[in-house]
Every structure is written in structure tokens, then in C-alpha cells.
Design a protein around this motif. Structure first.
Motif, PDB file in Angstrom:
ATOM      1  N   PRO A  46       0.828  -1.206   0.000  1.00 42.55           N
ATOM      2  CA  PRO A  46       0.000   0.000   0.000  1.00 42.55           C
ATOM      3  C   PRO A  46       0.867   1.262   0.000  1.00 42.55           C
ATOM      4  O   PRO A  46       1.998   1.247   0.496  1.00 42.55           O
ATOM      5  CB  PRO A  46      -0.794  -0.084   1.298  1.00 42.55           C
ATOM      6  N   CYS A  47       0.347   2.335  -0.571  1.00 46.42           N
ATOM      7  CA  CYS A  47       1.063   3.612  -0.584  1.00 46.42           C
ATOM      8  C   CYS A  47       0.053   4.747  -0.465  1.00 46.42           C
ATOM      9  O   CYS A  47      -1.153   4.526  -0.555  1.00 46.42           O
ATOM     10  CB  CYS A  47       1.907   3.752  -1.856  1.00 46.42           C
ATOM     11  N   GLU A  48       0.566   5.950  -0.283  1.00 40.97           N
ATOM     12  CA  GLU A  48      -0.298   7.119  -0.141  1.00 40.97           C
ATOM     13  C   GLU A  48       0.259   8.262  -0.973  1.00 40.97           C
ATOM     14  O   GLU A  48       1.465   8.465  -1.033  1.00 40.97           O
ATOM     15  CB  GLU A  48      -0.382   7.524   1.329  1.00 40.97           C
ATOM     16  N   HIS A  49      -0.633   8.982  -1.639  1.00 42.42           N
ATOM     17  CA  HIS A  49      -0.263  10.102  -2.496  1.00 42.42           C
ATOM     18  C   HIS A  49      -0.985  11.346  -1.981  1.00 42.42           C
ATOM     19  O   HIS A  49      -2.148  11.263  -1.592  1.00 42.42           O
ATOM     20  CB  HIS A  49      -0.687   9.798  -3.943  1.00 42.42           C
ATOM     21  N   PRO A  50      -0.311  12.514  -1.960  1.00 44.35           N
ATOM     22  CA  PRO A  50      -0.964  13.712  -1.413  1.00 44.35           C
ATOM     23  C   PRO A  50      -2.204  14.161  -2.194  1.00 44.35           C
ATOM     24  O   PRO A  50      -3.116  14.729  -1.617  1.00 44.35           O
ATOM     25  CB  PRO A  50       0.126  14.783  -1.461  1.00 44.35           C
ATOM     26  N   VAL A  51      -2.256  13.873  -3.499  1.00 42.75           N
ATOM     27  CA  VAL A  51      -3.392  14.306  -4.318  1.00 42.75           C
ATOM     28  C   VAL A  51      -4.421  13.192  -4.490  1.00 42.75           C
ATOM     29  O   VAL A  51      -5.622  13.401  -4.327  1.00 42.75           O
ATOM     30  CB  VAL A  51      -2.902  14.787  -5.711  1.00 42.75           C
ATOM     31  N   HIS A  52      -3.949  11.978  -4.825  1.00 47.66           N
ATOM     32  CA  HIS A  52      -4.860  10.877  -5.169  1.00 47.66           C
ATOM     33  C   HIS A  52      -5.311  10.053  -3.973  1.00 47.66           C
ATOM     34  O   HIS A  52      -6.223   9.249  -4.092  1.00 47.66           O
ATOM     35  CB  HIS A  52      -4.197   9.953  -6.201  1.00 47.66           C
ATOM     36  N   GLY A  53      -4.658  10.166  -2.837  1.00 46.59           N
ATOM     37  CA  GLY A  53      -5.073   9.408  -1.648  1.00 46.59           C
ATOM     38  C   GLY A  53      -4.373   8.067  -1.539  1.00 46.59           C
ATOM     39  O   GLY A  53      -3.242   7.892  -1.990  1.00 46.59           O
ATOM     40  N   ASN A  54      -5.060   7.099  -0.950  1.00 44.03           N
ATOM     41  CA  ASN A  54      -4.485   5.765  -0.744  1.00 44.03           C
ATOM     42  C   ASN A  54      -4.508   4.959  -2.032  1.00 44.03           C
ATOM     43  O   ASN A  54      -5.427   5.084  -2.838  1.00 44.03           O
ATOM     44  CB  ASN A  54      -5.254   5.010   0.339  1.00 44.03           C
ATOM     45  N   GLY A  55      -3.491   4.119  -2.192  1.00 50.43           N
ATOM     46  CA  GLY A  55      -3.402   3.292  -3.388  1.00 50.43           C
ATOM     47  C   GLY A  55      -2.503   2.098  -3.170  1.00 50.43           C
ATOM     48  O   GLY A  55      -2.185   1.737  -2.036  1.00 50.43           O
ATOM     49  N   GLN A  56      -2.095   1.488  -4.258  1.00 56.45           N
ATOM     50  CA  GLN A  56      -1.267   0.286  -4.219  1.00 56.45           C
ATOM     51  C   GLN A  56      -0.062   0.495  -5.129  1.00 56.45           C
ATOM     52  O   GLN A  56      -0.206   0.870  -6.291  1.00 56.45           O
ATOM     53  CB  GLN A  56      -2.088  -0.918  -4.699  1.00 56.45           C
ATOM     54  N   TYR A  57       1.147   0.259  -4.586  1.00 55.19           N
ATOM     55  CA  TYR A  57       2.385   0.349  -5.362  1.00 55.19           C
ATOM     56  C   TYR A  57       2.810  -1.063  -5.744  1.00 55.19           C
ATOM     57  O   TYR A  57       2.858  -1.955  -4.913  1.00 55.19           O
ATOM     58  CB  TYR A  57       3.492   1.010  -4.540  1.00 55.19           C
ATOM     59  N   THR A  58       3.099  -1.273  -7.020  1.00 53.65           N
ATOM     60  CA  THR A  58       3.530  -2.580  -7.505  1.00 53.65           C
ATOM     61  C   THR A  58       4.767  -2.409  -8.371  1.00 53.65           C
ATOM     62  O   THR A  58       4.790  -1.572  -9.271  1.00 53.65           O
ATOM     63  CB  THR A  58       2.419  -3.252  -8.340  1.00 53.65           C
ATOM     64  N   GLU A  84       8.739  -2.644 -14.372  1.00 52.08           N
ATOM     65  CA  GLU A  84       7.571  -1.765 -14.411  1.00 52.08           C
ATOM     66  C   GLU A  84       7.211  -1.363 -12.986  1.00 52.08           C
ATOM     67  O   GLU A  84       7.066  -2.216 -12.126  1.00 52.08           O
ATOM     68  CB  GLU A  84       6.385  -2.475 -15.052  1.00 52.08           C
ATOM     69  N   ARG A  85       7.085  -0.073 -12.763  1.00 54.88           N
ATOM     70  CA  ARG A  85       6.643   0.444 -11.469  1.00 54.88           C
ATOM     71  C   ARG A  85       5.287   1.107 -11.678  1.00 54.88           C
ATOM     72  O   ARG A  85       5.157   1.981 -12.548  1.00 54.88           O
ATOM     73  CB  ARG A  85       7.648   1.438 -10.919  1.00 54.88           C
ATOM     74  N   ALA A  86       4.288   0.705 -10.892  1.00 51.17           N
ATOM     75  CA  ALA A  86       2.942   1.247 -11.054  1.00 51.17           C
ATOM     76  C   ALA A  86       2.363   1.644  -9.706  1.00 51.17           C
ATOM     77  O   ALA A  86       2.483   0.910  -8.732  1.00 51.17           O
ATOM     78  CB  ALA A  86       2.048   0.215 -11.729  1.00 51.17           C
ATOM     79  N   TRP A  87       1.750   2.825  -9.689  1.00 49.24           N
ATOM     80  CA  TRP A  87       1.026   3.314  -8.521  1.00 49.24           C
ATOM     81  C   TRP A  87      -0.438   3.363  -8.921  1.00 49.24           C
ATOM     82  O   TRP A  87      -0.832   4.143  -9.780  1.00 49.24           O
ATOM     83  CB  TRP A  87       1.514   4.703  -8.133  1.00 49.24           C
ATOM     84  N   ASN A  88      -1.266   2.509  -8.308  1.00 53.01           N
ATOM     85  CA  ASN A  88      -2.669   2.397  -8.668  1.00 53.01           C
ATOM     86  C   ASN A  88      -3.513   3.114  -7.620  1.00 53.01           C
ATOM     87  O   ASN A  88      -3.695   2.624  -6.513  1.00 53.01           O
ATOM     88  CB  ASN A  88      -3.072   0.923  -8.771  1.00 53.01           C
ATOM     89  N   PHE A  89      -3.993   4.304  -7.985  1.00 50.28           N
ATOM     90  CA  PHE A  89      -4.918   5.064  -7.143  1.00 50.28           C
ATOM     91  C   PHE A  89      -6.251   5.058  -7.878  1.00 50.28           C
ATOM     92  O   PHE A  89      -6.525   5.955  -8.658  1.00 50.28           O
ATOM     93  CB  PHE A  89      -4.432   6.508  -6.950  1.00 50.28           C
ATOM     94  N   PHE A  90      -7.023   4.019  -7.669  1.00 46.59           N
ATOM     95  CA  PHE A  90      -8.245   3.813  -8.437  1.00 46.59           C
ATOM     96  C   PHE A  90      -9.078   5.079  -8.477  1.00 46.59           C
ATOM     97  O   PHE A  90      -9.334   5.667  -7.447  1.00 46.59           O
ATOM     98  CB  PHE A  90      -9.062   2.668  -7.835  1.00 46.59           C
ATOM     99  N   PRO A  91      -9.478   5.593  -9.611  1.00 48.13           N
ATOM    100  CA  PRO A  91      -9.342   5.089 -10.974  1.00 48.13           C
ATOM    101  C   PRO A  91      -8.102   5.597 -11.705  1.00 48.13           C
ATOM    102  O   PRO A  91      -7.965   5.378 -12.896  1.00 48.13           O
ATOM    103  CB  PRO A  91     -10.600   5.606 -11.656  1.00 48.13           C
ATOM    104  N   HIS A  92      -7.181   6.272 -11.023  1.00 48.10           N
ATOM    105  CA  HIS A  92      -5.966   6.798 -11.660  1.00 48.10           C
ATOM    106  C   HIS A  92      -4.806   5.827 -11.479  1.00 48.10           C
ATOM    107  O   HIS A  92      -4.652   5.218 -10.429  1.00 48.10           O
ATOM    108  CB  HIS A  92      -5.585   8.152 -11.052  1.00 48.10           C
ATOM    109  N   THR A  93      -3.972   5.701 -12.517  1.00 47.21           N
ATOM    110  CA  THR A  93      -2.791   4.849 -12.459  1.00 47.21           C
ATOM    111  C   THR A  93      -1.602   5.616 -13.017  1.00 47.21           C
ATOM    112  O   THR A  93      -1.700   6.246 -14.070  1.00 47.21           O
ATOM    113  CB  THR A  93      -3.002   3.560 -13.277  1.00 47.21           C
ATOM    114  N   ILE A  94      -0.481   5.539 -12.301  1.00 42.24           N
ATOM    115  CA  ILE A  94       0.775   6.149 -12.746  1.00 42.24           C
ATOM    116  C   ILE A  94       1.748   5.004 -12.980  1.00 42.24           C
ATOM    117  O   ILE A  94       1.973   4.184 -12.096  1.00 42.24           O
ATOM    118  CB  ILE A  94       1.321   7.117 -11.684  1.00 42.24           C
ATOM    119  N   THR A  95       2.327   4.924 -14.180  1.00 43.94           N
ATOM    120  CA  THR A  95       3.201   3.805 -14.534  1.00 43.94           C
ATOM    121  C   THR A  95       4.534   4.325 -15.065  1.00 43.94           C
ATOM    122  O   THR A  95       4.570   5.281 -15.824  1.00 43.94           O
ATOM    123  CB  THR A  95       2.539   2.922 -15.617  1.00 43.94           C
ATOM    124  N   GLY A  96       5.621   3.646 -14.653  1.00 44.46           N
ATOM    125  CA  GLY A  96       6.953   3.955 -15.158  1.00 44.46           C
ATOM    126  C   GLY A  96       7.662   2.674 -15.529  1.00 44.46           C
ATOM    127  O   GLY A  96       7.493   1.643 -14.880  1.00 44.46           O
TER     128      GLY A  96
END
Length: 99
Positions: A46-58, A84-96
Motif C-alpha cells: 500500500p502507498c499514499e499520495h498527497p493528491v490521489h489518496g491511498n493506493g497500491q504500489y507494484t 515496471e513500477r505502477a502506482w494504482n490510485f483507483f481510478p488513476h494509475t501512474i506507470t513507469g
């Protein structure tokens, strides 16, 4: 410009959809993994983002050696993968992606 929005009623809640989406991603990763090749999950936390809130880091390693043509396999080492690094803040996803 005129924008229209259509909503489709579904027989499940947003929370149930979120669980189903995560399940299908995990199932697809498992199906693509065979005999040491495919997708290897390094981190899933689990992770937390200041804008998107709680999410999942994979963090995943996608092993590609057996998916390449034969002549390319002879040129590169057997251990070839993409990270692949992905931060899933449903419904937003950030991928690198790192090579």
C-alpha cells in the motif's frame, strides 16, 4: 463544444469493481508466467499520495528472453527483463518503465 456523459448501470459497486480489476490484473500476470519466464512481482504494498489518496504500489519484472526472436536471443544475455513500477490510485494509475 457540447459534451455528453452517458452512465451505464452495473450490477456491482465501485468497491467490487476495484477488487475485480485487481484480480484480473493478477490473473493475467500469472497466465503470462511460465517456467521462470513472464511476470515476477517484486513489491506489492500500500502507498499514499498527497493528491490521489491511498493506493497500491507494484513493482514487476517482465522477463522477455523467450519472447524475442531466435537471432536476438543469441545476442543478448539470458537474463533480460524490463522493470515496471505502477502506482494504482483507483481510478488513476501512474506507470513507469525501466530497461
Amino acid at each position: 463544444m457540447y459534451i455528453k456523459e452517458y452512465r451505464i448501470c452495473m450490477p456491482l459497486s465501485v468497491e467490487e469493481y476495484k477488487i475485480g480489476q485487481l484480480y484480473m490484473i493478477a490473473k493475467h500476470s500469472h497466465e503470462q508466467s511460465e517456467s521462470g519466464e513472464g511476470v515476477e512481482v517484486v513489491k506489492n504494498e500500500p502507498c499514499e499520495h498527497p493528491v490521489h489518496g491511498n493506493g497500491q504500489y507494484t513493482e514487476k519484472r517482465i522477463h522477455l528472453s523467450s519472447r524475442l526472436p531466435g537471432w536476438v536471443q543469441s545476442l543478448i544475455p539470458r537474463i533480460f527483463y524490463v522493470t515496471e513500477r505502477a502506482w494504482n490510485f483507483f481510478p488513476h494509475t501512474i506507470t513507469g518503465i525501466d530497461f
